[in-house]
Design an enzyme around this catalytic site. Structure first.
Site, PDB file in Angstrom:
ATOM      1  N   GLY A  10       0.847  -1.193   0.000  1.00 28.53           N
ATOM      2  CA  GLY A  10       0.000   0.000   0.000  1.00 28.53           C
ATOM      3  C   GLY A  10       0.875   1.231   0.000  1.00 28.53           C
ATOM      4  O   GLY A  10       2.104   1.138  -0.047  1.00 28.53           O
ATOM      5  N   GLY A  52       2.783   3.251   1.608  1.00 28.76           N
ATOM      6  CA  GLY A  52       3.432   3.224   2.921  1.00 28.76           C
ATOM      7  C   GLY A  52       4.029   4.564   3.296  1.00 28.76           C
ATOM      8  O   GLY A  52       4.363   4.813   4.455  1.00 28.76           O
ATOM      9  N   ARG A  53       4.169   5.430   2.293  1.00 23.78           N
ATOM     10  CA  ARG A  53       4.740   6.750   2.601  1.00 23.78           C
ATOM     11  C   ARG A  53       4.233   7.796   1.624  1.00 23.78           C
ATOM     12  O   ARG A  53       4.894   8.789   1.381  1.00 23.78           O
ATOM     13  CB  ARG A  53       6.253   6.693   2.555  1.00 23.78           C
ATOM     14  CG  ARG A  53       6.804   6.104   1.265  1.00 23.78           C
ATOM     15  CD  ARG A  53       8.265   6.303   1.203  1.00 23.78           C
ATOM     16  NE  ARG A  53       8.855   5.504   0.146  1.00 23.78           N
ATOM     17  CZ  ARG A  53      10.110   5.579  -0.197  1.00 23.78           C
ATOM     18  NH1 ARG A  53      10.901   6.433   0.414  1.00 23.78           N
ATOM     19  NH2 ARG A  53      10.593   4.832  -1.151  1.00 23.78           N
ATOM     20  N   LYS A  85       4.792  12.348  -1.271  1.00 20.49           N
ATOM     21  CA  LYS A  85       5.547  11.116  -1.041  1.00 20.49           C
ATOM     22  C   LYS A  85       6.632  11.390  -0.004  1.00 20.49           C
ATOM     23  O   LYS A  85       7.505  12.222  -0.235  1.00 20.49           O
ATOM     24  CB  LYS A  85       6.165  10.642  -2.364  1.00 20.49           C
ATOM     25  CG  LYS A  85       6.939   9.337  -2.248  1.00 20.49           C
ATOM     26  CD  LYS A  85       7.296   8.783  -3.609  1.00 20.49           C
ATOM     27  CE  LYS A  85       8.190   7.560  -3.480  1.00 20.49           C
ATOM     28  NZ  LYS A  85       8.585   7.028  -4.807  1.00 20.49           N
ATOM     29  N   ASP A 131       9.474   3.848   7.777  1.00 21.86           N
ATOM     30  CA  ASP A 131       9.246   5.041   8.594  1.00 21.86           C
ATOM     31  C   ASP A 131       8.347   6.068   7.909  1.00 21.86           C
ATOM     32  O   ASP A 131       8.095   7.138   8.454  1.00 21.86           O
ATOM     33  CB  ASP A 131      10.594   5.685   8.963  1.00 21.86           C
ATOM     34  CG  ASP A 131      11.428   6.024   7.726  1.00 21.86           C
ATOM     35  OD1 ASP A 131      10.910   5.880   6.600  1.00 21.86           O
ATOM     36  OD2 ASP A 131      12.598   6.428   7.892  1.00 21.86           O
ATOM     37  N   ARG A 148      -2.283   1.083  -9.633  1.00 21.70           N
ATOM     38  CA  ARG A 148      -1.251   0.116 -10.030  1.00 21.70           C
ATOM     39  C   ARG A 148      -1.896  -1.248 -10.251  1.00 21.70           C
ATOM     40  O   ARG A 148      -2.975  -1.517  -9.720  1.00 21.70           O
ATOM     41  CB  ARG A 148      -0.232  -0.027  -8.878  1.00 21.70           C
ATOM     42  CG  ARG A 148       0.416   1.276  -8.483  1.00 21.70           C
ATOM     43  CD  ARG A 148       0.622   1.338  -6.964  1.00 21.70           C
ATOM     44  NE  ARG A 148       1.070   2.685  -6.585  1.00 21.70           N
ATOM     45  CZ  ARG A 148       2.335   3.067  -6.614  1.00 21.70           C
ATOM     46  NH1 ARG A 148       3.279   2.208  -6.932  1.00 21.70           N
ATOM     47  NH2 ARG A 148       2.670   4.297  -6.300  1.00 21.70           N
ATOM     48  N   ASP A 195       3.422  -3.984  -8.188  1.00 23.10           N
ATOM     49  CA  ASP A 195       2.907  -2.781  -7.517  1.00 23.10           C
ATOM     50  C   ASP A 195       3.565  -1.518  -8.047  1.00 23.10           C
ATOM     51  O   ASP A 195       3.169  -0.418  -7.669  1.00 23.10           O
ATOM     52  CB  ASP A 195       3.086  -2.881  -5.991  1.00 23.10           C
ATOM     53  CG  ASP A 195       4.515  -3.215  -5.599  1.00 23.10           C
ATOM     54  OD1 ASP A 195       5.024  -4.261  -6.016  1.00 23.10           O
ATOM     55  OD2 ASP A 195       5.141  -2.406  -4.885  1.00 23.10           O
ATOM     56  N   ASN A 196       4.559  -1.659  -8.909  1.00 18.27           N
ATOM     57  CA  ASN A 196       5.177  -0.490  -9.532  1.00 18.27           C
ATOM     58  C   ASN A 196       4.790  -0.381 -11.002  1.00 18.27           C
ATOM     59  O   ASN A 196       5.477   0.284 -11.781  1.00 18.27           O
ATOM     60  CB  ASN A 196       6.696  -0.545  -9.376  1.00 18.27           C
ATOM     61  CG  ASN A 196       7.128  -0.339  -7.926  1.00 18.27           C
ATOM     62  OD1 ASN A 196       6.375   0.213  -7.123  1.00 18.27           O
ATOM     63  ND2 ASN A 196       8.316  -0.781  -7.589  1.00 18.27           N
ATOM     64  N   ASP A 233       7.113   5.215  -9.624  1.00 13.76           N
ATOM     65  CA  ASP A 233       7.976   4.774  -8.522  1.00 13.76           C
ATOM     66  C   ASP A 233       9.432   4.664  -8.952  1.00 13.76           C
ATOM     67  O   ASP A 233       9.990   3.574  -9.121  1.00 13.76           O
ATOM     68  CB  ASP A 233       7.484   3.449  -7.915  1.00 13.76           C
ATOM     69  CG  ASP A 233       6.353   3.686  -6.932  1.00 13.76           C
ATOM     70  OD1 ASP A 233       5.852   4.815  -6.876  1.00 13.76           O
ATOM     71  OD2 ASP A 233       5.981   2.738  -6.222  1.00 13.76           O
TER      72      ASP A 233
HETATM   73  P1  AMP Z   1       8.971   0.568  -3.523  1.00 16.48           P
HETATM   74  O1  AMP Z   1       9.916  -0.573  -3.728  1.00 16.48           O
HETATM   75  O2  AMP Z   1       9.637   1.880  -3.235  1.00 16.48           O
HETATM   76  O3  AMP Z   1       8.006   0.685  -4.647  1.00 16.48           O
HETATM   77  O4  AMP Z   1       8.155   0.251  -2.190  1.00 16.48           O
HETATM   78  C1  AMP Z   1       7.508  -0.962  -1.929  1.00 16.48           C
HETATM   79  C2  AMP Z   1       6.525  -0.803  -0.797  1.00 16.48           C
HETATM   80  O5  AMP Z   1       7.175  -0.396   0.387  1.00 16.48           O
HETATM   81  C3  AMP Z   1       5.444   0.209  -1.049  1.00 16.48           C
HETATM   82  O6  AMP Z   1       4.257  -0.276  -0.505  1.00 16.48           O
HETATM   83  C4  AMP Z   1       5.936   1.443  -0.329  1.00 16.48           C
HETATM   84  O7  AMP Z   1       4.888   2.281   0.058  1.00 16.48           O
HETATM   85  C5  AMP Z   1       6.638   0.831   0.872  1.00 16.48           C
HETATM   86  N1  AMP Z   1       7.744   1.668   1.360  1.00 16.48           N
HETATM   87  C6  AMP Z   1       8.941   1.896   0.780  1.00 16.48           C
HETATM   88  N2  AMP Z   1       9.705   2.697   1.533  1.00 16.48           N
HETATM   89  C7  AMP Z   1       8.977   2.983   2.648  1.00 16.48           C
HETATM   90  C8  AMP Z   1       9.214   3.756   3.822  1.00 16.48           C
HETATM   91  N3  AMP Z   1      10.358   4.415   4.032  1.00 16.48           N
HETATM   92  N4  AMP Z   1       8.229   3.811   4.735  1.00 16.48           N
HETATM   93  C9  AMP Z   1       7.070   3.157   4.570  1.00 16.48           C
HETATM   94  N5  AMP Z   1       6.796   2.407   3.488  1.00 16.48           N
HETATM   95  C10 AMP Z   1       7.723   2.311   2.540  1.00 16.48           C
HETATM   96 MG    MG Z   2       6.413   1.123  -5.206  1.00 17.66          MG
END
Ligand code: AMP
Ligand code: MG
Length: 505
Positions: free
Chosen positions: A107, A109-110, A130, A142, A200, A271-272, A281
């Protein structure tokens, strides 16, 4: 409605003296969907915020003037500290295959979706923050983003847009003095990201695998109504099959664009993958320097799953995962037949882009071999992908040795190839000047090489944002000659050869 203690800005009758930021006509239609799909979340401001950089061009997509950044409310609103009227910050839930492994719940996450703005041209832009803090989908994260990765996404997405490749956009970077812990303590930042939709493949996977098939249909029809209105009147089955066909076509075009420009995404998890076929992303992405078909830009990708030359087949794999989510609505044979069309659509889109890069007007059988042999020569001697193709713009058959021969490690191989290329151009009676002009519109002089981004990042980490500003301007006109910026299109300096990028961001 107050959201988690944050007061919305009251809408007054007398708006004289109000900042245009208070009058932004935010709406959030995703927040009207069933709440299984998202959580209402307030941003969690971290430290003191300041403007790092804003793109006047991207702000104009929101009908905001360039000087809006001088308004103290700009940082307040885009750091998430103040929620403008109509905005309803939410984080959406999705799932995904990460490096091929099924993860049932991911989801935002940030990232917080504030809502959508419709500009004067009638375009609808979702605005996301973001890096604005934790959400129910943060897992161990975080909720923050570091300045380094934010600069990369900011410059990367604007560069892609100006290269003519569909992408999310970036309007601004808001810096923070709050520390963020990665391998070391870094500065945090928030990216103001814009897209017609941030949906996505993973959103649909979440609903399919959790057995929420009615909601799956609702989300599909929501997306169709907003982004594929031409399909909305089709009957059931036809409508969802047509959506799949459309997503396949957009994805084929997208990946063809990546391959043609030498872009490696780095983390092509489902998810990307954008429903609209946008590059989304930006993490450890990379543009090729030397042409290396198996280039892996993400140092966490030990198996090279997301290597440059694997992107078309990974896109197919991801589309098949998306197609799986449509099986409650469309017969599987129909989905399979549509998916089977991907390879040909991709091949045609790529061939068209590469023919244009070689300045070929006509499509001929021998063109594929001509291109393959050029790429083989580049791979064999590590020739720079962008610069080799750009140098071909100046090629004039029959006018003596070409400057390219002075720069490559295999001049004899290239000379033989140039002879063939010259014959091919003569065969379609190519006009040198017209061809050169056309080729300069599709072979960039400047791409966002990792070391260029790194140089701007190091300056920015020392509080100097001039490098971001300069690079953004150059990337907005990537096809111009830019004699004033010779330091931005050479081969990587020695210090850059050891640059390593991971998922850490
Ligand atoms: P990403 O590989 O950047 O596309 O991230 C994969 C998943 O991890 C997604 O659901 C992001 O929202 C979550 N995510 C990545 N970095 C963070 C972070 N620093 N804090 C919270 N969620 C994160
Ligand atoms: Mg992502």
């Amino acid at each position: 409605m107050a959201i988690c203690g944050l007061e919305p800005v009251p809408a007054g009758d007398d708006d004289a003296g109000m900042s245009p930021l208070d009058r932004l006509p935010f709406d959030n239609r995703t927040a009207r969907l069933p709440e299984t799909l998202f959580a209402r979340v307030a941003a969690q401001p971290h430290g003191r915020h300041h403007l790092v950089h804003a793109s006047a061009e991207a702000l104009a997509l929101l009908d905001l003037p360039p000087d809006i950044t001088a308004d103290p409310d700009f940082v307040e609103v885009f750091s998430g500290r103040r929620v403008p009227a109509g905005a309803e910050p939410i984080a959406t839930v999705y799932a995904g295959h990460q490096f091929g492994i099924w993860v049932p719940q991911l989801g935002d996450g940030r990232a917080l979706l504030l809502g959508e703005l419709v500009n004067r041209r009638g375009e609808r832009w979702e605005v996301q923050l973001k890096g604005a803090g934790r959400t129910p989908y943060s897992r161990m994260g975080d909720g923050r983003a570091v300045l380094r990765s934010t600069i990369r996404e900011y410059l990367g997405s604007e560069a892609m847009h100006h290269l003519g490749i569909p992408t999310t956009r970036a309007a601004a970077i808001i810096g923070s003095d709050g520390p963020v812990l990665r391998e070391s303590v870094e500065s945090g930042a928030i990216l103001v990201r814009l897209a017609p939709s941030h949906l996505r493949f993973g959103h649909f996977q979440f609903l399919y695998y959790s057995g929420r098939h009615e909601l799956l249909r609702e989300l599909l029809d929501f997306a169709i109504a907003l982004h594929f209105p031409g399909l909305a009147a089709l009957p059931d089955t036809e409508r969802h099959a047509a959506l799949f066909a459309n997503v396949i076509e957009r994805t084929a075009q997208l990946v063809a664009g990546w391959q043609a420009v030498g872009f490696t995404h780095g983390v092509l998890n489902t998810d990307n993958m954008s429903l609209l076929g946008l590059t989304i992303d930006y993490g450890p992405f990379g543009f090729l320097d030397a042409y290396q078909p198996g280039f892996v830009c993400n140092h966490s990708d030990d198996d090279g799953r997301y290597a440059f030359d694997r992107q078309p087949s990974i896109a197919w794999w991801n589309l098949s995962a998306f197609g799986q989510t449509l099986t409650p609505l469309v017969p599987v044979e129909r989905l399979r037949a549509l998916l089977d069309g991907f390879s040909e659509q991709y091949a045609q889109a790529y061939a068209a882009r590469m023919r244009a890069k070689l300045g070929l007007r006509e499509a001929r059988d021998e063109d594929e071999a001509l291109l393959e042999d050029l790429l083989g020569l580049m791979a064999g001697c590590g020739a720079d992908y962008t610069n080799t193709l750009r140098s071909l713009c100046d090629f004039r058959p029959g006018t003596g040795p070409h400057a390219l021969l002075d720069t490559v490690a295999d001049p004899a191989g290239f000379e033989t190839w140039l002879q063939r290329y010259g014959e091919r151009l003569r065969a379609e009676a190519s006009d040198d000047e017209t061809r050169a002009a056309n080729m300069r519109r599709v072979n960039p002089k400047i791409v966002l090489r990792n070391w260029l981004a790194q140089r701007a990042i190091e300056q920015a980490e020392n509080g100097d944002y001039a490098g971001i500003d300069r690079l953004l301007r150059l990337l907005q006109t990537p096809f111009d000659e830019h004699p004033e910026a010779p330091d931005c299109y050479g081969e990587p300096p020695d210090w850059a050869r050891s640059l390593a990028l991971s998922c850490s961001s």
